[in-house]
Design an enzyme around this catalytic site. Structure first.
Site, PDB file in Angstrom:
ATOM      1  CE1 TYR A 152      -3.647   2.545   0.361  1.00 51.42           C
ATOM      2  CE2 TYR A 152      -2.407   3.381   2.241  1.00 51.42           C
ATOM      3  CZ  TYR A 152      -3.435   3.520   1.316  1.00 51.42           C
ATOM      4  OH  TYR A 152      -4.222   4.640   1.341  1.00 51.42           O
ATOM      5  CG  ASP A 247       5.844   3.470   0.773  1.00 51.82           C
ATOM      6  OD1 ASP A 247       6.132   4.232   1.723  1.00 51.82           O
ATOM      7  OD2 ASP A 247       4.685   3.334   0.344  1.00 51.82           O
ATOM      8  CE  LYS A 275       1.160   6.136   7.615  1.00 50.37           C
ATOM      9  NZ  LYS A 275       1.070   4.943   6.818  1.00 50.37           N
TER      10      LYS A 275
HETATM   11  C1  LIG Z   1       0.566   5.347   5.316  1.00 49.16           C
HETATM   12  C2  LIG Z   1       1.306   4.896   4.161  1.00 49.16           C
HETATM   13  C3  LIG Z   1       1.302   5.596   2.957  1.00 49.16           C
HETATM   14  C4  LIG Z   1       0.386   6.775   2.694  1.00 49.16           C
HETATM   15  O1  LIG Z   1       0.635   7.854   3.511  1.00 49.16           O
HETATM   16  P1  LIG Z   1      -0.520   8.965   3.626  1.00 49.16           P
HETATM   17  O2  LIG Z   1       0.102  10.044   4.446  1.00 49.16           O
HETATM   18  O3  LIG Z   1      -1.675   8.283   4.274  1.00 49.16           O
HETATM   19  O4  LIG Z   1      -0.843   9.398   2.239  1.00 49.16           O
HETATM   20  C5  LIG Z   1       2.141   5.190   1.946  1.00 49.16           C
HETATM   21  N1  LIG Z   1       2.928   4.111   2.101  1.00 49.16           N
HETATM   22  C6  LIG Z   1       2.955   3.399   3.228  1.00 49.16           C
HETATM   23  C7  LIG Z   1       3.879   2.236   3.348  1.00 49.16           C
HETATM   24  C8  LIG Z   1       2.142   3.754   4.289  1.00 49.16           C
HETATM   25  O5  LIG Z   1       2.130   2.996   5.393  1.00 49.16           O
END
Ligand SMILES: *Cc1c(COP(=O)(O)O)cnc(C)c1O
Length: 447
Positions: A152, A247, A275
């Site tokens: 994701y 990511d 985050k």
């Molecule tokens: C939370 C998350 C995202 C998206 O971040 P948002 O600030 O919600 O757009 C992308 N990649 C990973 C691995 C995530 O856990």
């Protein structure tokens, strides 16, 4: 705190608010997983957070393992972050001009992550990954992107194919509204299967700009990579000129100060962050070596921009959060809290006679309920297909019992629980006791 005498009424204000919310916002929420839909409940509305705890609008108190889905590594309302925010907001919240805080935060990220000497700040993790893909395509001149099933990366069109998190829970692996053409150049590969990547690269290598992945999967529940897997991906990327896009929105400053790339010793070409680096405010960033990043406008031709990007409020919160993470101590503490929670959950599950497979990386943890026919010994989650076999009905029963006993865990089998530095061993032990009762309820319901 007023004690709720009437179990039936204990979520009354939340239910009233939700009834209003559904008429005003789709599904009553601003992000799908919050709806509690996948566990068959209506959501609670939160009034406040303090340290490891949440308090809802009905004054129910919870030990929190959602932690805003990862950003709150210091717990809710940490005094140093609150102070930084108050100080900055007195001077203004956004200028549409450069500010010193951007330079400070970029310096701190570069110091923690040797493969990220240059960054572009954005406003969310999704925006970071979306921009990183544009950059990878811009650098290589190639159209295709390879991603991992269940990975994701935010609600990004090109990557909403077999995506985890809310996309898994809600069973819309590819969403309406995304034209075929947008995902036609997206290849989906299973996690922990290097041979599949090898074959895909042999076939399409010259057309693939990037392999985008979570180094430790976190949005199908926690799934660490097998030994040697990431190193093999690095070699394959090098051989075929494919950029490795890590990511680390969830794992950056979470599983180690330098993220999963430090913990697992792998060198990405482009890293996506979010985050934790925003200290609880909306933020994202993507970065890598200067030769790559200088393709981004205005240094280069790959366009990227944002009105509130690098705003001093988010930067100030991020700086305050990262300042508290400059030694090894916080990570040792998260490891030891995580270990305590894992072994406690395993023990109470054994005693309750409920199969439970607990997977963890540092302060990220997921207890998986294996498919009903399987015992815990015969099952582990190595990829998306394994995760989808889990017993979500058992999870829903467990979630409800935990919520009612005052523990907030993510309302889906396919999410990581997050520990914070505000959690104490006593909080963990209390959680394990409540889990023992919740697992007994699961066992009883199964009969
Ligand atoms: C939370 C998350 C995202 C998206 O971040 P948002 O600030 O919600 O757009 C992308 N990649 C990973 C691995 C995530 O856990």
């Amino acid at each position: 705190m007023p004690k709720n005498r009437h179990a039936a009424n204990r979520f009354k204000k939340s239910q009233t608010l939700f009834a209003r919310a559904v008429g005003l916002m789709p599904g009553g929420v601003s992000s799908p997983v919050r709806s509690f839909q996948s566990v068959g409940l209506s959501p609670v509305f939160i009034y406040s957070g303090e340290g490891a705890y949440l308090v809802d609008v009905d004054s129910n108190r919870y030990i929190d393992y959602v932690m805003s889905y990862g950003p709150l590594i210091h717990g809710h309302a940490h005094p140093a972050i609150q102070a930084a925010l108050a100080k900055q907001s007195d001077r203004g919240t956004s200028f549409g001009c450069c500010c010193e805080e951007e330079v400070t935060l970029a310096t701190m990220i570069a110091a923690a992550m040797p493969h990220v000497p240059m960054v572009r700040f954005v406003n969310s993790g999704a925006e970071a990954v979306m921009s990183a893909i544009r950059l990878a395509r811009g650098i290589t001149g190639r159209p295709m992107i390879a991603k991992i099933a269940g990975g994701y990366h935010g609600a990004v069109d090109a990557l909403l194919v077999e995506a985890g998190s809310g996309a898994t829970t809600h069973g819309h692996p590819s969403s309406p509204g995304i034209p075929e053409a947008v995902t036609a150049d997206t290849l989906v590969l299973p996690f922990n299967e290097p041979l599949e990547v090898r074959h895909a690269f042999q076939q399409h290598g010259e057309r693939i700009a990037a392999l985008v992945l979570e180094l430790v999967m976190g949005n199908i529940g926690v799934v660490p990579p097998a030994a040697g897997y990431l190193q093999e991906l690095r070699e394959l990327c090098d051989r075929h000129g494919v950029l490795l896009v890590a990511d680390e929105v969830m794992t950056g400053f979470r599983v180690a100060r330098g993220g999963a790339q430090e913990r697992l010793n792998v060198r990405p070409d482009i890293t996506c962050l979010g985050k934790i680096i925003g200290g609880g405010l909306p933020v994202g960033a993507f970065g890598g070596r200067r030769e790559f990043m200088n393709h981004i406008s205005p240094a280069g031709p790959v366009y990227q921009a944002g009105t509130l990007s690098g705003n001093p409020l988010a930067m100030a919160a991020g700086i305050a959060a990262l300042r508290l993470l400059e030694t090894a101590e916080p990570y040792q503490r998260l490891e030891s809290l995580g270990q305590r929670l894992q072994s406690g959950l395993e023990e109470v599950a054994r005693k309750a006679g409920v199969a439970l497979v607990v997977q963890r990386c540092g302060g990220m943890i997921t207890p998986f309920f294996p498919p009903a026919a399987k015992g815990a010994g015969a099952f582990s989650v190595r990829n998306y297909a394994d995760a989808l076999r889990c017993d979500t009905r058992a999870f829903a029963l467990f979630f409800k019992a935990m919520l009612e006993s005052g523990v907030m865990i993510p309302p889906s089998q396919f999410e990581a629980w997050f520990l914070s530095l505000a959690h104490t061993p006593a909080d963990i032990d209390a959680t394990i006791d409540k889990a023992a009762a919740a697992l007994a309820a699961v066992a009883a319901a199964r009969g």
